[in-house]
Design a protein around this motif. Structure first.
Motif, PDB file in Angstrom:
ATOM      1  N   ARG A 230      -7.228  22.804 -13.301  1.00 34.16           N
ATOM      2  CA  ARG A 230      -6.062  22.344 -13.321  1.00 34.16           C
ATOM      3  C   ARG A 230      -6.167  23.067 -11.639  1.00 34.16           C
ATOM      4  N   ARG A 231      -5.522  21.716 -10.612  1.00 38.09           N
ATOM      5  CA  ARG A 231      -5.085  21.619  -9.314  1.00 38.09           C
ATOM      6  C   ARG A 231      -4.283  22.439  -8.669  1.00 38.09           C
ATOM      7  N   GLU A 232      -4.218  23.324  -7.886  1.00 39.56           N
ATOM      8  CA  GLU A 232      -3.058  24.085  -7.415  1.00 39.56           C
ATOM      9  C   GLU A 232      -1.899  22.677  -7.007  1.00 39.56           C
ATOM     10  N   ASP A 233      -1.837  21.616  -7.223  1.00 43.58           N
ATOM     11  CA  ASP A 233      -0.606  20.402  -7.498  1.00 43.58           C
ATOM     12  C   ASP A 233      -0.318  19.604  -8.148  1.00 43.58           C
ATOM     13  N   ASP A 234       0.612  18.919  -8.242  1.00 42.82           N
ATOM     14  CA  ASP A 234       0.633  18.262  -9.411  1.00 42.82           C
ATOM     15  C   ASP A 234       0.311  16.820  -8.989  1.00 42.82           C
ATOM     16  N   ALA A 235      -0.510  16.806  -7.909  1.00 42.04           N
ATOM     17  CA  ALA A 235      -0.916  15.222  -7.648  1.00 42.04           C
ATOM     18  C   ALA A 235      -1.706  14.874  -8.915  1.00 42.04           C
TER      19      ALA A 235
ATOM     20  N   GLU B 165       1.108  -0.843   0.095  1.00 41.75           N
ATOM     21  CA  GLU B 165      -0.148   0.109   0.133  1.00 41.75           C
ATOM     22  C   GLU B 165       0.957   0.815  -0.240  1.00 41.75           C
ATOM     23  N   GLY B 166       0.729   2.406  -1.109  1.00 37.80           N
ATOM     24  CA  GLY B 166       1.586   3.483  -0.620  1.00 37.80           C
ATOM     25  C   GLY B 166       0.563   4.704  -0.364  1.00 37.80           C
ATOM     26  N   VAL B 167       1.530   5.271  -0.070  1.00 38.61           N
ATOM     27  CA  VAL B 167       0.303   7.054  -0.121  1.00 38.61           C
ATOM     28  C   VAL B 167       1.425   7.809  -0.596  1.00 38.61           C
ATOM     29  N   SER B 168       0.778   8.420  -1.288  1.00 43.01           N
ATOM     30  CA  SER B 168       1.419  10.060  -1.964  1.00 43.01           C
ATOM     31  C   SER B 168       1.446  11.491  -1.951  1.00 43.01           C
ATOM     32  N   GLU B 169       2.923  11.844  -1.016  1.00 42.12           N
ATOM     33  CA  GLU B 169       2.156  12.961  -0.756  1.00 42.12           C
ATOM     34  C   GLU B 169       2.319  14.196  -1.579  1.00 42.12           C
ATOM     35  N   ALA B 170       0.991  15.285  -2.063  1.00 45.35           N
ATOM     36  CA  ALA B 170       0.991  15.839  -3.303  1.00 45.35           C
ATOM     37  C   ALA B 170       1.517  17.395  -3.294  1.00 45.35           C
ATOM     38  N   HIS B 171       2.106  17.584  -1.876  1.00 44.64           N
ATOM     39  CA  HIS B 171       2.930  18.650  -1.530  1.00 44.64           C
ATOM     40  C   HIS B 171       3.942  18.824  -1.921  1.00 44.64           C
ATOM     41  N   ASN B 172       4.885  17.644  -1.677  1.00 43.70           N
ATOM     42  CA  ASN B 172       6.092  17.819  -2.122  1.00 43.70           C
ATOM     43  C   ASN B 172       6.452  16.566  -2.856  1.00 43.70           C
ATOM     44  N   HIS B 173       5.229  16.099  -3.521  1.00 46.75           N
ATOM     45  CA  HIS B 173       4.958  15.196  -4.490  1.00 46.75           C
ATOM     46  C   HIS B 173       5.871  13.866  -4.341  1.00 46.75           C
ATOM     47  N   SER B 174       5.780  12.996  -3.230  1.00 41.93           N
ATOM     48  CA  SER B 174       6.832  12.271  -3.074  1.00 41.93           C
ATOM     49  C   SER B 174       6.093  10.492  -2.811  1.00 41.93           C
TER      50      SER B 174
ATOM     51  N   PRO C 185       7.919  10.045  -7.030  1.00 45.30           N
ATOM     52  CA  PRO C 185       6.891   9.398  -8.527  1.00 45.30           C
ATOM     53  C   PRO C 185       7.266   9.379  -9.133  1.00 45.30           C
ATOM     54  N   ALA C 186       9.292   9.239  -9.043  1.00 46.76           N
ATOM     55  CA  ALA C 186       9.450   8.477 -10.849  1.00 46.76           C
ATOM     56  C   ALA C 186       9.351   6.782 -10.289  1.00 46.76           C
TER      57      ALA C 186
ATOM     58  N   LEU D  12      -0.624   3.695 -21.901  1.00 42.67           N
ATOM     59  CA  LEU D  12       0.202   4.396 -21.496  1.00 42.67           C
ATOM     60  C   LEU D  12       1.913   3.720 -21.371  1.00 42.67           C
ATOM     61  N   GLU D  13       2.500   5.081 -22.021  1.00 45.77           N
ATOM     62  CA  GLU D  13       3.954   3.988 -21.882  1.00 45.77           C
ATOM     63  C   GLU D  13       4.664   4.614 -20.432  1.00 45.77           C
ATOM     64  N   ASN D  14       4.160   5.799 -20.269  1.00 41.99           N
ATOM     65  CA  ASN D  14       5.067   6.132 -19.201  1.00 41.99           C
ATOM     66  C   ASN D  14       3.454   7.066 -18.377  1.00 41.99           C
ATOM     67  N   ALA D  15       4.889   7.572 -17.420  1.00 45.94           N
ATOM     68  CA  ALA D  15       3.668   8.125 -16.495  1.00 45.94           C
ATOM     69  C   ALA D  15       3.608   9.881 -16.721  1.00 45.94           C
ATOM     70  N   ALA D  16       4.286  10.136 -16.965  1.00 43.60           N
ATOM     71  CA  ALA D  16       4.017  11.611 -18.089  1.00 43.60           C
ATOM     72  C   ALA D  16       2.757  11.847 -18.490  1.00 43.60           C
ATOM     73  N   GLU D  17       2.184  10.579 -18.734  1.00 46.77           N
ATOM     74  CA  GLU D  17       1.168  10.711 -19.344  1.00 46.77           C
ATOM     75  C   GLU D  17      -0.482  10.537 -18.670  1.00 46.77           C
ATOM     76  N   LEU D  18      -0.065  10.188 -17.405  1.00 43.69           N
ATOM     77  CA  LEU D  18      -0.507  10.540 -16.485  1.00 43.69           C
ATOM     78  C   LEU D  18      -1.496  12.104 -15.933  1.00 43.69           C
ATOM     79  N   PRO D  19      -3.221  12.506 -16.079  1.00 49.64           N
ATOM     80  CA  PRO D  19      -3.865  13.561 -15.086  1.00 49.64           C
ATOM     81  C   PRO D  19      -2.830  14.393 -14.618  1.00 49.64           C
ATOM     82  N   VAL D  20      -1.818  14.401 -15.378  1.00 48.93           N
ATOM     83  CA  VAL D  20      -0.919  15.617 -13.514  1.00 48.93           C
ATOM     84  C   VAL D  20      -1.582  16.972 -13.240  1.00 48.93           C
TER      85      VAL D  20
END
Length: 353
Positions: free
Chosen positions: A81-86, A3-12, A26-27, A58-66
């Motif tokens: 548009r969001r105010e973060d890179d979720a 199970e993972g938890v992605s932080e929207a503010h620091n993008h980890s 995120p990589a 999808l070929e890579n994660a850049a294609e996600l709706p960042v």
């Protein structure tokens, strides 16, 4: 399972696997997609296209709706548009995973002339392994429902079973419900419970406390069975276009028909399975005409089956509370309001206008 938890503010990303907890950048999503592709998986996930968040290869994660989110209401959908890179800061779009497991159009067999006797060739199974990225709890429940429909009985759908076999599922705990969502009241989300290989959570807000709608369902089967002549069916029929949008976007509807086609020379013919809808006149056509000729009867059939008699067939509701049928109805018919009206509860007319 992890199970993972992605932080929207620091993008980890924090990956929890008892008893170990690790922080992943995120990589790692790019690494995951690359690893799955190397192993022969067809990787499918959310991406932005044609003004909506849809599921595609999808070929890579850049294609996600960042950095994208969606705003939904009855008959309304738009991207913002969001105010973060979720990566997963949206609810659900018009697509569901059903399109990959139960394709909208599938050739079943072909036959060709061979002198005096035709040769029939069954369509080969597509056994390419699939990887789903970003599956929500409501969608996991929808997949489980279709599993029961297509593989849980005496007769197994061979194509569905082949596509379903060996799927790698990366689930995402929902943090951004739409105003049309009601998965909490259907016990179908927002937290994923089972049916996945890896689960991620972006830390955004509490989704369960922000559901836009709800259905009270403990006695809903009896409510619908006893209310077949309720005047509300006439009221909703005055608005319903019987277009079938609700069934097309629904992740659990499974109605289909078959089409037989022959080439111009008459040497080859084929049978194709296509999605159908109980809102069409042809769907209930038998010798002499259609059984359900009115919009009233067709809407009632859909709702009473989805929420009521589905329990008799599959021991579960046919609804997971994703809200797609509300968002993509051209006239904004709201399934939660229809149930409330059948209960005799007051509804907000502003949302049904």
């Amino acid at each position: 399972m992890r199970e993972g938890v992605s932080e929207a503010h620091n993008h980890s990303t924090v990956v929890e696997s008892a008893p170990v907890t690790a922080v992943v950048e995120p990589a790692a999503l790019d690494d995951l997609i690359a690893a799955l592709r190397r192993r022969g998986f067809r990787v499918l996930g959310p991406t932005v296209r044609d003004g909506a968040i849809v599921y595609d290869e999808l070929e890579n994660a850049a294609e996600l709706p960042v950095g994208w989110t969606d705003r939904q209401e009855a008959g309304t959908y738009r991207l913002e548009r969001r105010e973060d890179d979720a990566r997963f800061g949206y609810a659900v779009g018009p697509h569901s995973w059903k399109q990959f497991l139960f394709p909208a159009r599938l050739r079943l067999w072909r036959a060709r002339a061979n002198g005096g006797a035709p040769v029939v060739e069954e369509e080969p199974l597509d056994e390419t392994p699939l990887a789903f990225i970003g599956v929500r709890a409501c969608e996991l429940n929808a997949i489980a429902i279709q599993d029961r429909v297509f593989t849980g009985g005496k007769f197994v759908d061979r194509d569905y079973a082949a596509r379903r076999r060996g799927i790698f599922v990366v689930a995402v705990n929902c943090g951004e419900p739409a105003a049309t969502c009601f998965c909490v009241s259907m016990d179908a989300g927002p937290r994923v419970e089972q049916g996945y290989d890896l689960a991620l959570t972006e830390v955004l807000d509490s989704a369960a406390a922000r559901m836009g709608r709800a259905i009270e369902h403990p006695d809903i089967r009896d409510l619908l069975a006893d209310g077949l002549e309720h005047p509300r069916w006439d009221e909703v029929a005055e608005r319903c276009l019987t277009c079938g949008n609700c069934t097309m976007v629904c992740p659990t509807c499974f109605c289909s028909s078959v089409e037989d086609t022959t080439d111009l020379t008459g040497a080859e013919t084929a049978r194709t399975r296509v999605w159908d809808t109980c809102f069409s006149l042809d769907y209930s056509y038998i010798h002499g005409g259609s059984v359900r000729t009115s919009a009233r009867s067709r809407y009632r059939q859909w709702l009473t089956h989805k929420l009521g008699t589905w329990h008799d067939q599959f021991d579960t509701s046919g609804c997971v509370g994703c809200g797609r049928c509300i968002t993509w109805c051209p006239v904004g018919i709201d399934i939660t309001e229809e149930v409330a009206a059948l209960r005799g509860e007051e509804t907000d007319d502003a949302t049904t206008a």
